[in-house]
Write a protein that holds these residues in place. Structure first.
Motif, PDB file in Angstrom:
ATOM      1  N   UNK A 274      33.306   7.857 -15.422  1.00 51.14           N
ATOM      2  CA  UNK A 274      34.004   8.411 -14.261  1.00 51.14           C
ATOM      3  C   UNK A 274      33.792   7.578 -13.022  1.00 51.14           C
ATOM      4  N   UNK A 275      34.773   7.627 -12.124  1.00 53.31           N
ATOM      5  CA  UNK A 275      34.696   6.950 -10.832  1.00 53.31           C
ATOM      6  C   UNK A 275      35.065   7.957  -9.750  1.00 53.31           C
ATOM      7  N   UNK A 276      34.187   8.114  -8.780  1.00 49.16           N
ATOM      8  CA  UNK A 276      34.371   9.102  -7.716  1.00 49.16           C
ATOM      9  C   UNK A 276      34.909   8.428  -6.462  1.00 49.16           C
ATOM     10  N   UNK A 277      35.950   9.015  -5.890  1.00 51.95           N
ATOM     11  CA  UNK A 277      36.582   8.504  -4.680  1.00 51.95           C
ATOM     12  C   UNK A 277      36.720   9.619  -3.656  1.00 51.95           C
ATOM     13  N   UNK A 278      36.725   9.242  -2.377  1.00 53.08           N
ATOM     14  CA  UNK A 278      37.116  10.164  -1.319  1.00 53.08           C
ATOM     15  C   UNK A 278      38.431   9.692  -0.707  1.00 53.08           C
ATOM     16  N   UNK A 279      39.241  10.645  -0.291  1.00 53.31           N
ATOM     17  CA  UNK A 279      40.582  10.365   0.214  1.00 53.31           C
ATOM     18  C   UNK A 279      40.583  10.524   1.724  1.00 53.31           C
ATOM     19  N   UNK A 280      40.895   9.442   2.439  1.00 51.56           N
ATOM     20  CA  UNK A 280      41.005   9.484   3.885  1.00 51.56           C
ATOM     21  C   UNK A 280      42.445   9.569   4.326  1.00 51.56           C
ATOM     22  N   UNK A 281      42.669   9.445   5.615  1.00 46.68           N
ATOM     23  CA  UNK A 281      44.015   9.565   6.160  1.00 46.68           C
ATOM     24  C   UNK A 281      44.931   8.465   5.639  1.00 46.68           C
ATOM     25  N   UNK A 282      44.399   7.240   5.505  1.00 44.14           N
ATOM     26  CA  UNK A 282      45.221   6.137   5.001  1.00 44.14           C
ATOM     27  C   UNK A 282      44.488   5.253   4.009  1.00 44.14           C
ATOM     28  N   UNK A 283      43.322   5.692   3.541  1.00 42.80           N
ATOM     29  CA  UNK A 283      42.476   4.862   2.686  1.00 42.80           C
ATOM     30  C   UNK A 283      41.881   5.680   1.547  1.00 42.80           C
ATOM     31  N   UNK A 284      41.801   5.064   0.375  1.00 40.63           N
ATOM     32  CA  UNK A 284      41.048   5.637  -0.741  1.00 40.63           C
ATOM     33  C   UNK A 284      39.718   4.903  -0.803  1.00 40.63           C
ATOM     34  N   UNK A 285      38.637   5.675  -0.758  1.00 38.85           N
ATOM     35  CA  UNK A 285      37.296   5.105  -0.707  1.00 38.85           C
ATOM     36  C   UNK A 285      36.611   5.285  -2.062  1.00 38.85           C
ATOM     37  N   UNK A 286      36.394   4.192  -2.775  1.00 40.31           N
ATOM     38  CA  UNK A 286      35.650   4.256  -4.025  1.00 40.31           C
ATOM     39  C   UNK A 286      34.160   4.337  -3.745  1.00 40.31           C
TER      40      UNK A 286
END
Length: 383
Positions: A274-286
């Motif tokens: 699995x790979x966890x990401x956070x979703x920002x206003x204009x960016x996907x952060x791995x």
């Protein structure tokens, strides 16, 4: 606790949790999830920071005329240099060999998170210099060796420069969305050889597997149990022990599920990576990756290619896939500068570090120029 410097009065809060979420987020804004009240308070509530972690949350606040916070620094007293990704171990050794106590130091940062973003959270932009002055006052009045603002957003670097802080240059690798309609559209911008290599990698990585993108209510405790095993394995190999607690992931799903994307690989219904990401206003952060089965190219697939797929589908401009990693170049991620800022009250120590940074900056700039020539994009002939 109050801090007075000239005409500026600031205060130090007892953790992020002691500040009302609306007051904090009124300064932090909504673009970067890592500086949100939700994320930073999850770190505290889960025990990932706090007693025994070496991170003591001490946000520094300058209030506005209305009595509400106008500027906040996400500050931590640090008793070590772990979990920062901007390495100052040599500085600590030099200071301590000279007879000083390098720790505790003051860290303006998001713990365990090498993601560029605002380190001066400003409801009132005019309060930036006042907040920096307050950080300096906390450092001096408590006789700390230093203060460090790491992974500073580019637009805030000039504020630290104007205050005389030393600026340190770094490099990460980010992917930029040029308005692509899909992954194949992105691939068309690459040289033919690179395009074929990526297609082969993707096919080999997913053979016999099911890839799922989970967010919101799909992030069940069973899913987090599986990811916790992945995270522990990666954390124990990289850092000796994982920084985050198991409860962190439950709280992340509970409080920030709609800002969280977990890309899961399953074999016959059983999660294997699995790979966890956070979703920002204009960016996907791995952020985190792990596995229980060694599958060639699966790390690249989940962390880089699936992240690109997700960013294109959501109309996001950028994928930031974490610290370091020149292997990201071949996957279409481009070298991107990062900055940190450092306040060293002792003049001799400052002079030595400034000299070190001047040499380091020249080397990093030269390396960045070289890396820029290694991107996989098709070369456009001049003329």
């Amino acid at each position: 606790m109050g801090v007075v410097t000239g005409s500026i009065t600031a205060r130090i809060a007892d953790g992020v949790r002691s500040i009302a979420p609306a007051a904090w987020d009124g300064c932090a804004g909504g673009g970067n999830p890592f500086v949100s009240h939700a994320f930073l308070s999850i770190l505290e509530d889960s025990g990932s920071v706090g007693p025994g972690s070496g991170w003591q949350a001490l946000p520094i606040i300058v209030d506005g005329a209305d009595g509400a916070p106008a500027a906040i620094a996400p500050a931590y007293a640090k008793s070590h240099s772990q979990g920062e990704y901007v390495f100052d171990h040599a500085w600590a050794d030099a200071w301590q060999r000279a007879g000083g106590a390098y720790y505790p130091k003051l860290q303006i940062a998001v713990p365990f998170t090498p993601v560029p973003g605002p380190r001066l959270l400003l409801r009132d932009p005019a309060q930036g210099p006042a907040l920096i002055a307050a950080i300096e006052a906390v450092t001096r009045q408590n006789e700390l060796s230093s203060a460090h603002a790491t992974f500073v957003a580019p637009e805030q670097v000039p504020l630290f420069e104007a205050a005389g802080w030393l600026i340190r240059l770094g490099t990460q690798f980010h992917w930029y969305n040029q308005g692509y309609a899909g992954f194949d559209d992105f691939l068309e911008t690459l040289a033919s050889r690179k395009r074929k290599a990526i297609r082969k990698e993707r096919a080999a990585a997913v053979e016999g597997l099911t890839i799922r993108h989970l967010t919101g209510a799909e992030l069940t405790e069973g899913v987090w149990d599986a990811f916790w095993v992945f995270y522990q394995d990666t954390g124990s190999r990289k850092w000796g022990r994982p920084y985050l607690t198991r409860r962190f992931f439950s709280l992340l799903g509970e409080r920030m599920g709609d800002h969280t994307l977990l890309i899961l690989a399953e074999r016959a219904g059983r999660p294997i990576a699995g790979a966890l990401n956070l979703i920002g206003a204009d960016t996907l952060y791995g952020r985190y990756w792990g596995c229980t089965e060694d599958v060639p190219f699966l790390h690249f697939e989940l962390c880089y290619y699936q992240a690109i797929d997700a960013a294109i589908a959501r109309g996001l401009k950028t994928v930031e896939a974490g610290a370091q990693g020149e292997h990201k170049l071949a996957r279409g991620y481009e070298p991107t500068p990062t900055w940190s800022a450092h306040f060293l009250p002792d003049a001799n120590f400052r002079r030595a570090v400034a000299d070190y940074l001047a040499h380091e900056r020249a080397a990093i700039a030269a390396d960045a120029e070289m890396l820029a020539t290694m991107t996989p994009f098709r070369k456009v002939a001049a003329g």
